[in-house]
Design an enzyme around this catalytic site. Structure first.
Site, PDB file in Angstrom:
ATOM      1  N   ASN A  10      79.813  23.174   6.832  1.00  0.00           N
ATOM      2  CA  ASN A  10      80.987  24.025   6.584  1.00  0.00           C
ATOM      3  C   ASN A  10      81.744  24.206   7.910  1.00  0.00           C
ATOM      4  O   ASN A  10      81.176  24.706   8.885  1.00  0.00           O
ATOM      5  CB  ASN A  10      80.493  25.371   6.023  1.00  0.00           C
ATOM      6  CG  ASN A  10      81.635  26.325   5.730  1.00  0.00           C
ATOM      7  OD1 ASN A  10      82.562  26.453   6.511  1.00  0.00           O
ATOM      8  ND2 ASN A  10      81.556  27.012   4.611  1.00  0.00           N
ATOM      9  N   HIS A  46      86.352  26.451   2.862  1.00  0.00           N
ATOM     10  CA  HIS A  46      86.706  27.542   1.941  1.00  0.00           C
ATOM     11  C   HIS A  46      88.138  27.961   2.231  1.00  0.00           C
ATOM     12  O   HIS A  46      88.430  28.494   3.303  1.00  0.00           O
ATOM     13  CB  HIS A  46      85.739  28.712   2.186  1.00  0.00           C
ATOM     14  CG  HIS A  46      85.940  29.886   1.279  1.00  0.00           C
ATOM     15  ND1 HIS A  46      85.168  31.019   1.361  1.00  0.00           N
ATOM     16  CD2 HIS A  46      86.823  30.121   0.270  1.00  0.00           C
ATOM     17  CE1 HIS A  46      85.552  31.902   0.446  1.00  0.00           C
ATOM     18  NE2 HIS A  46      86.572  31.373  -0.219  1.00  0.00           N
ATOM     19  N   GLU A  73      85.484  25.155  -1.453  1.00  0.00           N
ATOM     20  CA  GLU A  73      85.079  26.483  -1.924  1.00  0.00           C
ATOM     21  C   GLU A  73      86.317  27.269  -2.296  1.00  0.00           C
ATOM     22  O   GLU A  73      87.267  27.340  -1.504  1.00  0.00           O
ATOM     23  CB  GLU A  73      84.336  27.229  -0.826  1.00  0.00           C
ATOM     24  CG  GLU A  73      82.919  26.785  -0.650  1.00  0.00           C
ATOM     25  CD  GLU A  73      82.220  27.630   0.400  1.00  0.00           C
ATOM     26  OE1 GLU A  73      82.685  28.745   0.703  1.00  0.00           O
ATOM     27  OE2 GLU A  73      81.217  27.161   0.921  1.00  0.00           O
ATOM     28  N   THR A 104      81.254  35.680   2.567  1.00  0.00           N
ATOM     29  CA  THR A 104      81.004  35.776   1.132  1.00  0.00           C
ATOM     30  C   THR A 104      79.731  36.590   0.896  1.00  0.00           C
ATOM     31  O   THR A 104      78.629  36.097   1.089  1.00  0.00           O
ATOM     32  CB  THR A 104      80.882  34.366   0.527  1.00  0.00           C
ATOM     33  OG1 THR A 104      81.976  33.599   0.998  1.00  0.00           O
ATOM     34  CG2 THR A 104      80.910  34.415  -0.979  1.00  0.00           C
ATOM     35  N   GLU A 154      74.788  26.696  -6.512  1.00  0.00           N
ATOM     36  CA  GLU A 154      74.372  26.877  -5.116  1.00  0.00           C
ATOM     37  C   GLU A 154      73.781  28.270  -5.003  1.00  0.00           C
ATOM     38  O   GLU A 154      74.445  29.263  -5.325  1.00  0.00           O
ATOM     39  CB  GLU A 154      75.563  26.716  -4.165  1.00  0.00           C
ATOM     40  CG  GLU A 154      75.140  26.939  -2.710  1.00  0.00           C
ATOM     41  CD  GLU A 154      76.202  26.590  -1.683  1.00  0.00           C
ATOM     42  OE1 GLU A 154      77.066  25.735  -1.964  1.00  0.00           O
ATOM     43  OE2 GLU A 154      76.148  27.183  -0.594  1.00  0.00           O
TER      44      GLU A 154
HETATM   45  N1  PXP Z   1      77.792  28.188   0.932  1.00  0.00           N
HETATM   46  C1  PXP Z   1      78.797  28.989   0.510  1.00  0.00           C
HETATM   47  C2  PXP Z   1      79.161  28.945  -0.935  1.00  0.00           C
HETATM   48  C3  PXP Z   1      79.504  29.813   1.414  1.00  0.00           C
HETATM   49  O1  PXP Z   1      80.492  30.601   0.974  1.00  0.00           O
HETATM   50  C4  PXP Z   1      79.153  29.773   2.775  1.00  0.00           C
HETATM   51  C5  PXP Z   1      79.887  30.613   3.764  1.00  0.00           C
HETATM   52  O2  PXP Z   1      81.225  30.325   3.759  1.00  0.00           O
HETATM   53  C6  PXP Z   1      78.122  28.905   3.172  1.00  0.00           C
HETATM   54  C7  PXP Z   1      77.437  28.145   2.223  1.00  0.00           C
HETATM   55  C8  PXP Z   1      77.721  28.762   4.600  1.00  0.00           C
HETATM   56  O3  PXP Z   1      77.249  29.968   5.118  1.00  0.00           O
HETATM   57  P1  PXP Z   1      77.062  30.107   6.670  1.00  0.00           P
HETATM   58  O4  PXP Z   1      78.416  29.989   7.285  1.00  0.00           O
HETATM   59  O5  PXP Z   1      76.453  31.466   6.824  1.00  0.00           O
HETATM   60  O6  PXP Z   1      76.153  28.994   7.102  1.00  0.00           O
END
Ligand code: PXP
Length: 251
Positions: A10, A46, A73, A104, A154
């Site tokens: 991400n 996202h 996202e 989130t 997920e």
């Molecule tokens: N999966 C989803 C659906 C998310 O919204 C996020 C955060 O934006 C992540 C994974 C990744 O989370 P992190 O940034 O805490 O690794």
């Protein structure tokens, strides 16, 4: 047991740093390219309603310029649906979104929101976009995801990550049970949120998981050692945990 665990990177927080100055640097698309070179299996971004990090232009450039599958996202809103249908990413992950939250917080209420979500799941699926629902690891949420016809879920790992190693056993058990139920229901199961070098191992060892999505920690680590080293180390920790889990099962 899935042998290969995919790593989705991400890149939202590269855009967070860029937006702090309102200029073009650092570019999240460049980060996505580097993530691909370092062995990431997918890119996640996202597009939030308030555009606090990823921009509409980033999504356009990610879909045009990056060969890896894009996991888009999005909140279940008509604005985001129109953007998804225009760009047709490989996957769309429906997430809850509140303007005032830092990140989130908690999963989507697929159970309470079945009526609202159905049209989004259907329209995305009709366009050939693989739909995933970001949900808490609970039976009611999984059964609703199945009823909605989403092929992927997920699992939100935030509670597990926040609990810390001394007290994450219960949260880990919830994730293990939810991933097994997802498999039984024929849902492809991913997980993510709050994962780091210190806590990724037990999650990577969960046999029914197919993909982990990791952002904030990797981008933070990249500041110290570069994207390449952060992603390769995360990959190695995931692969090692999966290999050990496989070994203990076949022993
Ligand atoms: N999966 C989803 C659906 C998310 O919204 C996020 C955060 O934006 C992540 C994974 C990744 O989370 P992190 O940034 O805490 O690794």
């Amino acid at each position: 047991m899935n042998r290969k665990l995919r790593l989705g990177v991400n890149i939202d927080h590269v855009a967070t740093i860029r937006n702090a100055r309102g200029i073009a640097h650092p570019d999240p698309v460049r980060a996505a390219r580097m993530a691909a070179e370092a062995g990431a299996d997918g890119i996640t971004a996202h597009l939030r309603e308030d555009r606090r990090h990823i921009s509409d232009d980033d999504i356009e450039r990610l879909t045009d310029q990056i060969d890896l599958p894009l996991n888009f996202e999005m909140a279940a809103t008509d604005e985001m649906l129109a953007i998804a249908l225009r760009h047709k990413p490989h996957a769309a992950c429906l997430v809850p979104e509140k303007r005032e939250e830092l990140t989130t917080e908690g999963g989507l209420d697929a159970h309470g929101g079945e009526n609202h979500l159905r049209r989004y799941v259907d329209e995305l699926a009709k366009a050939g976009i693989r739909v995933s629902l970001f949900i808490d690891p609970s039976e009611s949420q999984l059964r609703s995801a199945k009823r909605l016809g989403a092929p992927v879920v997920e699992l939100h790992t935030g509670c597990y990550a926040e609990a810390g190693a001394d007290s994450w056993e219960g949260e880990l058990e919830r994730l293990v049970r939810a991933a097994a139920l997802a498999d039984d229901l024929g849902l492809e199961c991913h997980a993510g949120h709050g994962l780091s070098y210190d806590n990724v191992g037990p999650v990577a060892a969960i046999p029914n998981l197919v993909e982990l999505n990791i952002g904030h920690f990797l981008i933070g680590e990249a500041i110290f050692g570069g994207m390449d080293s952060a992603i390769k180390r995360m990959r190695a920790l995931m692969d090692q945990a999966r290999a050990e889990a496989l070994g203990s099962r076949s022993a």
